[in-house]
Design a protein around this motif. Sequence first.
Motif, mmCIF file in Angstrom:
data_model
loop_
_atom_site.group_PDB
_atom_site.id
_atom_site.type_symbol
_atom_site.label_atom_id
_atom_site.label_comp_id
_atom_site.label_asym_id
_atom_site.label_seq_id
_atom_site.Cartn_x
_atom_site.Cartn_y
_atom_site.Cartn_z
ATOM 1 N N LYS A 63 0.833 -1.219 0.000
ATOM 2 C CA LYS A 63 0.000 0.000 0.000
ATOM 3 C C LYS A 63 0.865 1.265 0.000
ATOM 4 O O LYS A 63 0.548 2.274 0.644
ATOM 5 N N ILE A 64 1.968 1.162 -0.713
ATOM 6 C CA ILE A 64 2.809 2.329 -1.006
ATOM 7 C C ILE A 64 3.111 2.271 -2.498
ATOM 8 O O ILE A 64 3.625 1.254 -2.991
ATOM 9 N N GLN A 65 2.770 3.318 -3.201
ATOM 10 C CA GLN A 65 2.971 3.329 -4.639
ATOM 11 C C GLN A 65 4.454 3.419 -5.003
ATOM 12 O O GLN A 65 5.247 4.030 -4.277
ATOM 13 N N LYS A 66 4.803 2.815 -6.129
ATOM 14 C CA LYS A 66 6.188 2.899 -6.588
ATOM 15 C C LYS A 66 6.512 4.358 -6.901
ATOM 16 O O LYS A 66 5.715 5.080 -7.492
ATOM 17 N N THR A 67 7.708 4.770 -6.499
ATOM 18 C CA THR A 67 8.079 6.159 -6.697
ATOM 19 C C THR A 67 9.592 6.276 -6.823
ATOM 20 O O THR A 67 10.328 5.319 -6.570
ATOM 21 N N LYS A 68 10.027 7.450 -7.194
ATOM 22 C CA LYS A 68 11.459 7.759 -7.242
ATOM 23 C C LYS A 68 11.782 8.641 -6.046
ATOM 24 O O LYS A 68 11.006 9.531 -5.683
ATOM 25 N N VAL A 69 12.922 8.376 -5.452
ATOM 26 C CA VAL A 69 13.340 9.090 -4.241
ATOM 27 C C VAL A 69 14.681 9.760 -4.537
ATOM 28 O O VAL A 69 15.604 9.096 -5.011
ATOM 29 N N PRO A 70 14.801 11.064 -4.256
ATOM 30 C CA PRO A 70 16.083 11.728 -4.542
ATOM 31 C C PRO A 70 17.185 11.280 -3.595
ATOM 32 O O PRO A 70 16.949 11.072 -2.402
ATOM 33 N N GLY A 71 18.392 11.139 -4.135
ATOM 34 C CA GLY A 71 19.568 10.847 -3.331
ATOM 35 C C GLY A 71 20.376 12.108 -3.092
ATOM 36 O O GLY A 71 19.932 13.216 -3.408
ATOM 37 N N ALA A 72 21.555 11.928 -2.519
ATOM 38 C CA ALA A 72 22.445 13.067 -2.252
ATOM 39 C C ALA A 72 23.869 12.611 -2.539
ATOM 40 O O ALA A 72 24.666 12.404 -1.618
ATOM 41 N N PRO A 73 24.198 12.408 -3.820
ATOM 42 C CA PRO A 73 25.458 11.744 -4.159
ATOM 43 C C PRO A 73 26.713 12.456 -3.652
ATOM 44 O O PRO A 73 27.627 11.795 -3.138
ATOM 45 N N ASP A 74 26.746 13.764 -3.784
ATOM 46 C CA ASP A 74 27.953 14.479 -3.348
ATOM 47 C C ASP A 74 28.112 14.406 -1.830
ATOM 48 O O ASP A 74 29.183 14.060 -1.317
ATOM 49 N N LEU A 75 27.047 14.688 -1.121
ATOM 50 C CA LEU A 75 27.087 14.633 0.345
ATOM 51 C C LEU A 75 27.380 13.212 0.824
ATOM 52 O O LEU A 75 28.220 13.001 1.713
ATOM 53 N N ALA A 76 26.707 12.248 0.243
ATOM 54 C CA ALA A 76 26.893 10.850 0.678
ATOM 55 C C ALA A 76 28.323 10.379 0.424
ATOM 56 O O ALA A 76 28.884 9.615 1.222
ATOM 57 N N THR A 77 28.919 10.850 -0.658
ATOM 58 C CA THR A 77 30.303 10.464 -0.951
ATOM 59 C C THR A 77 31.260 11.057 0.080
ATOM 60 O O THR A 77 32.185 10.384 0.561
ATOM 61 N N ARG A 78 31.019 12.308 0.457
ATOM 62 C CA ARG A 78 31.870 12.923 1.488
ATOM 63 C C ARG A 78 31.702 12.212 2.830
ATOM 64 O O ARG A 78 32.679 11.982 3.547
ATOM 65 N N LEU A 79 30.466 11.861 3.152
ATOM 66 C CA LEU A 79 30.229 11.128 4.406
ATOM 67 C C LEU A 79 30.933 9.777 4.381
ATOM 68 O O LEU A 79 31.550 9.358 5.372
ATOM 69 N N THR A 80 30.837 9.105 3.253
ATOM 70 C CA THR A 80 31.455 7.776 3.137
ATOM 71 C C THR A 80 32.962 7.852 3.344
ATOM 72 O O THR A 80 33.558 7.021 4.044
ATOM 73 N N LYS A 81 33.577 8.865 2.743
ATOM 74 C CA LYS A 81 35.037 9.003 2.888
ATOM 75 C C LYS A 81 35.423 9.212 4.348
ATOM 76 O O LYS A 81 36.425 8.670 4.816
ATOM 77 N N GLU A 82 34.620 9.982 5.065
ATOM 78 C CA GLU A 82 34.941 10.216 6.479
ATOM 79 C C GLU A 82 34.705 8.949 7.293
ATOM 80 O O GLU A 82 35.525 8.598 8.159
ATOM 81 N N VAL A 83 33.610 8.260 7.032
ATOM 82 C CA VAL A 83 33.349 6.997 7.744
ATOM 83 C C VAL A 83 34.501 6.024 7.536
ATOM 84 O O VAL A 83 34.930 5.319 8.456
ATOM 85 N N MET A 84 35.021 5.998 6.303
ATOM 86 C CA MET A 84 36.067 5.033 5.952
ATOM 87 C C MET A 84 37.364 5.229 6.738
ATOM 88 O O MET A 84 38.240 4.360 6.734
ATOM 89 N N ARG A 85 37.491 6.372 7.400
ATOM 90 C CA ARG A 85 38.696 6.573 8.216
ATOM 91 C C ARG A 85 38.756 5.568 9.364
ATOM 92 O O ARG A 85 39.838 5.233 9.839
ATOM 93 N N THR A 86 37.585 5.107 9.819
ATOM 94 C CA THR A 86 37.588 4.183 10.965
ATOM 95 C C THR A 86 36.791 2.903 10.745
ATOM 96 O O THR A 86 36.983 1.933 11.472
#
Lengths: 55, 275
Positions: free
Chosen positions: B88-111
Amino acid sequence: MHFAALLGIEWFDYLEMMREGVNKYGPVRAGVYAMTGGGESFTVEGKETEEGKAQ
Amino acid sequence: MSLVYAGVLSHAPGITGRADLVKDTEKRDEFYTALDRQRQEIEDSGAEALIVIAAEHFANFFMNNMPAYCIGIGNRYEGPIEDPDWLKIQKTKVPGAPDLATRLTKEVMRTVDTAYAEEWKFDHGIMVPLNFLTPRYDMPIIPVNINCQGPPLTPLNRTWEFGAALRRACDSVPEKIALVGTGGISHWPATPDSGKINEPWDREFLGRLMSNDKEALLSYNDEETYQEAGQGGFEIRTYIAAAAAAKGQGELQFYTAELPIFAVGCTVAKFSISD
């Protein structure tokens, strides 16, 4: 769960079919789906049975 | 400080899919009201993106290769994978945040070693929360997965470190970010025991979670969790990661074990953001 939905199996029928499978073949014995809950019906909102008891 | 909101909520598919089978509609609506309040709090926080720490259910990762952690860095996502008439949830497109998510990933990867994914199909584990928290699907989403399904499951102390790394990453960027962990507490999904809820176990866990007691949270082990809380109990990892990111005390805004048709103890809570 998703496959049952794909086949159009209603929720309470899906649960009952799993119970029937357990009765016929025995419970899953190992792994992350080994049964620990007892196989009872815990869903009080269930559809009414022929005897009028809520499952 | 750029982490502006942290909370947890349940995500079971019955929450939307079986809403019409609920007998106690007053309790159901009370739960929905709590979810809507969480939506409002996220909006009021000024968050520019929402991290959803979820427990993916074999939509993208499978038993033969399931990363302990994965962060979505895609431009957009689609969901739900499930039949919309069932969820009971229609199929949809959801926006991502590629630039922000990439920066977050790089910081997470430090540890913490984490995988990342540019493609990600959302299942109910993310779509049910989004249905309530971003119903217009207009907030950029950063999906995060913790392997709660396929052994070997990541140890709880590593889950804590992952949550802490997410917090450090959020604090390293100028954007305002909200974060939610979404999972079940005790539940037995996809088994004949679906609908069973161990309320005492849930309340004990929530007590430890709301006090953000690291030692008490990390004292659980998977063998006991499995016996007492079912295989769905492994999803406590998403809640623990959220607590580690927030660092502050929690406020339990809603919990009930009285909606078994949803097959999970329904939970909504938020944390204070502490240094």
